[in-house]
Design a protein around this motif. Structure first.
Motif, PDB file in Angstrom:
ATOM      1  N   ILE A   1      -9.887  53.041  25.477  1.00 56.30           N
ATOM      2  CA  ILE A   1     -10.973  52.472  24.677  1.00 56.30           C
ATOM      3  C   ILE A   1     -11.380  53.441  23.572  1.00 56.30           C
ATOM      4  O   ILE A   1     -11.547  53.042  22.410  1.00 56.30           O
ATOM      5  CB  ILE A   1     -12.180  52.116  25.562  1.00 56.30           C
ATOM      6  CG1 ILE A   1     -11.833  50.928  26.453  1.00 56.30           C
ATOM      7  CG2 ILE A   1     -13.410  51.809  24.716  1.00 56.30           C
ATOM      8  CD1 ILE A   1     -12.891  50.609  27.481  1.00 56.30           C
ATOM      9  N   ASP A   2     -11.531  54.716  23.902  1.00 56.20           N
ATOM     10  CA  ASP A   2     -11.908  55.713  22.901  1.00 56.20           C
ATOM     11  C   ASP A   2     -10.850  55.811  21.805  1.00 56.20           C
ATOM     12  O   ASP A   2     -11.184  55.915  20.624  1.00 56.20           O
ATOM     13  CB  ASP A   2     -12.131  57.075  23.545  1.00 56.20           C
ATOM     14  CG  ASP A   2     -13.424  57.151  24.334  1.00 56.20           C
ATOM     15  OD1 ASP A   2     -14.284  56.261  24.151  1.00 56.20           O
ATOM     16  OD2 ASP A   2     -13.571  58.092  25.139  1.00 56.20           O
ATOM     17  N   LYS A   3      -9.585  55.755  22.188  1.00 55.53           N
ATOM     18  CA  LYS A   3      -8.496  55.822  21.204  1.00 55.53           C
ATOM     19  C   LYS A   3      -8.527  54.591  20.303  1.00 55.53           C
ATOM     20  O   LYS A   3      -8.386  54.697  19.087  1.00 55.53           O
ATOM     21  CB  LYS A   3      -7.155  55.924  21.927  1.00 55.53           C
ATOM     22  CG  LYS A   3      -5.985  56.114  21.003  1.00 55.53           C
ATOM     23  CD  LYS A   3      -4.704  56.280  21.794  1.00 55.53           C
ATOM     24  CE  LYS A   3      -3.524  56.414  20.866  1.00 55.53           C
ATOM     25  NZ  LYS A   3      -2.270  56.537  21.619  1.00 55.53           N
ATOM     26  N   ARG A   4      -8.732  53.419  20.896  1.00 57.67           N
ATOM     27  CA  ARG A   4      -8.750  52.173  20.137  1.00 57.67           C
ATOM     28  C   ARG A   4      -9.923  52.143  19.151  1.00 57.67           C
ATOM     29  O   ARG A   4      -9.790  51.636  18.041  1.00 57.67           O
ATOM     30  CB  ARG A   4      -8.849  50.989  21.097  1.00 57.67           C
ATOM     31  CG  ARG A   4      -8.621  49.668  20.432  1.00 57.67           C
ATOM     32  CD  ARG A   4      -8.586  48.503  21.387  1.00 57.67           C
ATOM     33  NE  ARG A   4      -8.383  48.848  22.783  1.00 57.67           N
ATOM     34  CZ  ARG A   4      -9.069  48.320  23.784  1.00 57.67           C
ATOM     35  NH1 ARG A   4     -10.002  47.426  23.560  1.00 57.67           N
ATOM     36  NH2 ARG A   4      -8.824  48.681  25.023  1.00 57.67           N
ATOM     37  N   LEU A   5     -11.063  52.684  19.559  1.00 55.95           N
ATOM     38  CA  LEU A   5     -12.241  52.689  18.697  1.00 55.95           C
ATOM     39  C   LEU A   5     -12.275  53.883  17.747  1.00 55.95           C
ATOM     40  O   LEU A   5     -13.186  54.004  16.936  1.00 55.95           O
ATOM     41  CB  LEU A   5     -13.512  52.675  19.546  1.00 55.95           C
ATOM     42  CG  LEU A   5     -13.730  51.415  20.379  1.00 55.95           C
ATOM     43  CD1 LEU A   5     -14.959  51.563  21.252  1.00 55.95           C
ATOM     44  CD2 LEU A   5     -13.860  50.194  19.479  1.00 55.95           C
ATOM     45  N   GLY A   6     -11.293  54.771  17.863  1.00 55.17           N
ATOM     46  CA  GLY A   6     -11.228  55.919  16.968  1.00 55.17           C
ATOM     47  C   GLY A   6     -12.250  56.997  17.269  1.00 55.17           C
ATOM     48  O   GLY A   6     -12.616  57.768  16.403  1.00 55.17           O
TER      49      GLY A   6
END
Length: 75
Positions: free
Chosen positions: A44-49
């Motif tokens: 999730i953190d990677k997807r949201l940058g």
């Protein structure tokens, strides 16, 4: 102190240390679920940058998105 007493004392001390270390290592009964949740949070953190920040389970469940326009009276 005889030889058998020395062996008994050393064996007893070693067993006590072993039990102490085993008792201090608190078993995590939800180890697999915790690993899965951590991987999901990373995705999730990677997807949201966003940068990945290690949090505890209580902090990880709270997500607040606030922009300047959301703060009353500033804009």
């Amino acid at each position: 102190m005889g030889s058998s007493e020395t062996v008994f004392a050393r064996t007893s001390a070693a067993l006590s240390c072993l039990l102490l270390f085993a008792g201090l290592r608190k078993p995590n009964l939800n180890r697999e679920a915790s690993k899965k949740a951590l991987e999901h949070k990373k995705e999730i953190d990677k997807r949201l940058g966003r940068p990945f920040i290690q949090t505890n389970p209580y902090e990880g469940g709270v997500e607040v998105d606030i922009a300047m326009r959301d703060v009353g009276g500033l804009l």
